[in-house]
Scaffold this active site. Structure first.
Site, short mmCIF file in Angstrom:
data_model
loop_
_atom_site.label_atom_id
_atom_site.label_comp_id
_atom_site.label_asym_id
_atom_site.label_seq_id
_atom_site.Cartn_x
_atom_site.Cartn_y
_atom_site.Cartn_z
N LYS A 260 0.84 -1.21 0.00
CA LYS A 260 0.00 0.00 0.00
C LYS A 260 0.88 1.26 0.00
O LYS A 260 1.66 1.47 0.91
CB LYS A 260 -0.91 -0.01 1.23
CG LYS A 260 -1.71 1.29 1.44
CD LYS A 260 -2.63 1.22 2.66
CE LYS A 260 -3.26 2.57 2.97
NZ LYS A 260 -4.11 2.55 4.19
N LYS A 272 -10.23 12.68 8.24
CA LYS A 272 -9.74 12.24 9.55
C LYS A 272 -9.71 13.42 10.52
O LYS A 272 -9.57 14.57 10.09
CB LYS A 272 -8.30 11.72 9.41
CG LYS A 272 -8.18 10.35 8.78
CD LYS A 272 -6.73 9.89 8.78
CE LYS A 272 -6.58 8.52 8.16
NZ LYS A 272 -7.24 7.45 8.91
N ARG A 346 -7.67 -0.47 0.85
CA ARG A 346 -8.19 -1.67 0.19
C ARG A 346 -8.63 -1.37 -1.25
O ARG A 346 -8.61 -2.26 -2.10
CB ARG A 346 -9.33 -2.27 1.03
CG ARG A 346 -10.51 -1.37 1.21
CD ARG A 346 -11.39 -1.78 2.40
NE ARG A 346 -10.85 -1.32 3.67
CZ ARG A 346 -11.41 -1.59 4.86
NH1 ARG A 346 -12.51 -2.31 4.95
NH2 ARG A 346 -10.86 -1.13 5.97
N1 BES Z 1 -4.24 4.31 6.99
C1 BES Z 1 -5.40 4.08 7.75
C2 BES Z 1 -5.18 3.07 8.87
C3 BES Z 1 -4.37 3.53 10.05
C4 BES Z 1 -4.88 4.46 10.93
C5 BES Z 1 -3.14 2.98 10.29
C6 BES Z 1 -4.13 4.85 12.01
C7 BES Z 1 -2.41 3.36 11.39
C8 BES Z 1 -2.90 4.29 12.27
C9 BES Z 1 -6.51 3.54 6.87
O1 BES Z 1 -6.55 4.04 5.59
C10 BES Z 1 -7.79 3.90 7.52
O2 BES Z 1 -8.07 5.06 7.60
N2 BES Z 1 -8.52 2.89 7.97
C11 BES Z 1 -9.77 3.11 8.62
C12 BES Z 1 -10.72 2.07 8.11
C13 BES Z 1 -12.14 2.34 8.49
C14 BES Z 1 -12.65 3.59 7.81
C15 BES Z 1 -12.97 1.15 8.11
C16 BES Z 1 -9.56 2.95 10.12
O3 BES Z 1 -8.76 2.12 10.55
O4 BES Z 1 -10.16 3.72 10.87
ZN ZN Z 2 -4.79 4.67 4.82
MN MN Z 3 -7.64 5.82 5.43
#
Ligand code: BES
Ligand code: ZN
Ligand code: MN
Length: 489
Positions: A260, A272, A346
Site C-alpha cells: 500500500k 480524519k 483496500r
Molecule cells: N491508513 C489508515 C489506517 C491507520 C490508521 C493505520 C491509524 C495506522 C494508524 C486507513 O486508511 C484507515 O483510515 N482505515 C480506517 C478504516 C475504516 C474507515 C474502516 C480505520 O482504521 O479507521
Molecule cells: Zn490509509
Molecule cells: Mn484511510
C-alpha cells in the site's frame, strides 16, 4: 554508516570502541582473557566493587593504554537472555555510541554461547539492532557540523559459523534503511512521482532488475476504477510501479509482493480528525516495505524471481474527490459501494492484486498500514497475517522469529464476509466496527480467489511514534521469508 564483519579477536581490534558482552557473574570470556594485564585488572576491580555484575543492560566504559574505549555490557542471566533481550541490549549500547563522538564500534556480543539463541540468529539480531540504532534521518535537516553524528562504521564479530548470517543481515539492513527513508520522508516530497523515481533508480542500478510504471491514462484504459477513485481527489497523479528482479530461471513463477502506497491519507471526504494526521505520511509504509525487501533481495542476489507492485496514490478531499455513496467498478469487474473514503487502502490494493495475478505468481503477499484496529489488537509488537493458504502463515512466523520481526495470525473465516454485504453493489468498502482488521482482509480476499495469498497488516509495526519514526518493519521478516523460499527451491 557501514556494516562490516570482523574476524579479529577483540584485543586486536582497532575500533574507537570495543564492546564485550558478559553474562551475569561471568568475570571473563574468550575476549577479555587476551586483554592486557592492566585492562584485566580494571575488569576484575569492577566485578569486585560490584560496579559491574553483568546484569542485563548494565554498561561500563574502561580505557586501555591507547585510549581505546572498552565497553562491558551485561547480558544478564544466560537462561533469561532472550532474542528480545539481546536485541534491546545491542540497540542500547549502539545508541549510546551513536550519541557520543566515536566513529567506529566493534561488537563482540553475538559470539557468546547463548542457551536460548543460536549463533546465526544472534548474529542477525545484533547486526539488525546495531544498524537500527545507528540510523539517522538527515534528508530534510540542515545540520550544523557539531550536531552531525559521527558513527560511521560498525563491526560485528564473525567466524565460519555465522559469517553468512552476518551477510544476510547486512543485506536486510540495507533494505530496512531504504524503507525508513521512504517512510520518514515528508508527504510534500514523498509523492507518487518521487516513489516512482526512487524505484526507477533501484532498477537502473542492477542488470537483473526491470521497472514498469503505469500512469493514470494507462490505468484508466485498463479500468482500474478503484485505484483511480482514490486518486481523483489529489493533484499528485497516481502511479502503479512494478519492479522486477530476475534471480532464478526465467520460467520460474515470480513471488509477488504488493504494498500500500498512500503517500498521504487525509481520509478524503470522510476526513480524519486533525490530531496526529501528520502520521499518515507513513501510510505508504507497505510500499516502502516491499521496496525495501526488493533492495535486500537484489543486494543478496537471492535465487528467486521477484515482482513488487506499488500503487502510489494520495488520498485527499477535493471537489473532484470520490465520495461516500459512490459505486465504483474495480479492475476485477466487481463493484464496490464506498461507505467511507478513509477505507482507501483496500481500494488501491484490490486493483493492484488483480493486476498482479496477470503475472502468474507462485504466491502473492500484500502488506499495508490498513487499519487502526490492527494497532488496537496487536499493539506495536506484531504485524497481523491473514491467509487461507495452508502453511503460509507458518512460513512468516518462522521468518519473523529468525529476525526478531514477528507476526501473529488473525482468522479469515467466511463468517466475517457478510459484514461486507450491501444492497447497492457487490460489496461495500467497510465492514463496521467488529473485527475491522479482519473485514479489511476479507475485502482483499475477494480479489485473490484461487491464488496462494496472504495479507499482512503492518499498521502497528511500521512506525511507533514521531520521534523514532519509521521502523523498517517488516523488511527483515519479509527478506528472511524470501531467503527461505530461495533455499527451499
Ligand atoms: N491508513 C489508515 C489506517 C491507520 C490508521 C493505520 C491509524 C495506522 C494508524 C486507513 O486508511 C484507515 O483510515 N482505515 C480506517 C478504516 C475504516 C474507515 C474502516 C480505520 O482504521 O479507521
Ligand atoms: Zn490509509
Ligand atoms: Mn484511510
Amino acid at each position: 554508516m557501514s556494516l562490516h564483519a570482523t574476524e579479529h579477536p577483540a584485543h586486536q581490534n582497532q575500533a574507537d570502541q570495543v564492546v564485550i558482552g558478559l553474562f551475569k557473574d561471568q568475570k571473563t570470556n574468550q575476549h577479555t582473557e587476551s586483554f592486557s594485564d592492566e585492562l584485566k585488572k580494571q575488569i576484575a576491580d569492577r566485578f569486585n566493587n560490584k560496579d559491574f555484575t553483568g546484569r542485563s543492560g548494565q554498561q561500563v566504559t574502561l580505557y586501555n593504554q591507547n585510549g581505546q574505549q572498552v565497553v562491558l555490557i551485561g547480558l544478564g542471566d544466560n537462561d533469561d537472555c532472550s532474542a528480545t533481550a539481546l536485541y534491546d541490549t545491542t540497540h542500547k549500547v549502539v545508541s549510546a555510541a551513536a550519541g557520543s563522538r566515536c566513529q567506529s564500534v566493534a561488537l563482540y556480543l553475538n559470539d557468546n554461547d547463548f542457551n536460548n539463541i543460536d549463533t546465526e540468529q544472534a548474529t542477525k539480531l545484533v547486526t539488525l539492532a546495531a544498524s537500527h540504532a545507528a540510523y539517522r534521518y538527515e534528508d530534510t535537516k540542515s545540520f550544523k557540523d557539531d550536531n552531525k553524528h559521527t558513527l560511521d562504521r560498525i563491526e560485528v564479530a564473525t567466524n565460519e559459523n555465522n559469517s553468512e548470517a552476518f551477510r544476510l543481515a547486512a543485506g536486510m539492513a540495507k533494505g530496512i534503511n531504504a524503507t525508513r527513508h521512504l517512510g520518514n520522508y515528508p508527504p510534500n516530497l514523498c509523492t507518487p512521482k518521487y516513489m516512482a523515481k526512487f524505484a526507477t533508480d533501484i532498477a537502473h542500478n542492477d542488470d537483473n532488475c526491470d521497472i514498469d510504471i503505469l500512469d493514470k491514462k494507462q490505468m484508466k484504459k485498463m479500468g482500474m476504477g478503484a485505484l483511480l477513485a482514490v486518486a481523483q481527489g489529489s493533484h499528485n497523479k497516481p502511479r502503479l510501479i512494478v519492479l522486477s528482479y530476475n534471480g532464478a530461471d526465467k520460467d520460474d513463477d515470480p513471488i509477488a509482493l504488493v504494498g500500500k502506497g498512500i503517500t498521504f491519507d487525509t481520509g478524503g471526504i470522510s476526513l480524519k480528525p486533525g490530531a496526529n494526521m501528520d502520521e499518515m505520511k507513513y501510510d505508504m509504509c507497505g510500499a516502502a516495505s516491499v521496496i525495501g525487501a526488493f533492495v535486500a533481495a537484489v543486494e543478496l542476489k537471492l535465487p528467486i524471481n521477484l515482482k513488487v507492485f506499488v500503487p502510489a496514490v494520495e488520498n485527499m478531499p477535493d471537489g473532484k474527490a470520490y465520495r461516500p455513496g459512490d459505486v465504483i467498478t474495480s479492475y476485477s469487474g466487481q463493484t464496490i459501494e464506498v461507505l467511507n473514503t478513509d477505507a482507501e487502502g483496500r481500494m488501491i490494493l484490490c486493483d493492484t492484486l488483480t493486476y498482479a495475478q496477470e503475472f502468474n505468481p507462485e504466491v502473492v503477499v500484500d502488506m499495508a498500514t490498513l487499519t487502526g484496529a490492527c494497532v488496537v489488537a496487536l499493539g506495536h509488537n506484531a504485524a497481523a497475517v491473514m491467509t487461507k493458504t495452508d502453511g503460509l502463515y507458518e512460513e512468516f512466523k518462522t521468518a519473523g522469529e529468525q529476525t526478531h520481526d514477528r507476526v501473529w495470525e488473525l482468522p479469515l473465516w467466511d463468517e466475517y464476509q457478510k459484514q461486507l454485504d450491501t444492497s447497492f453493489a457487490d460489496m461495500k468498502n467497510i465492514g463496521g466496527a467488529p473485527a475491522g482488521t479482519i473485514t479489511a482482509g476479507c475485502f482483499l480476499s475477494r480479489f485473490t480467489k484461487g491464488q496462494k495469498w496472504a495479507h499482512i497488516d503492518i499498521a502497528g509495526v511500521a512506525w511507533k511514534d514521531k520521534k523514532e519514526g519509521a521502523t523498517g518493519r517488516p523488511v527483515a521478516m519479509l527478506t528472511q521469508y524470501l531467503i527461505n523460499k530461495g533455499i527451499a527451491k
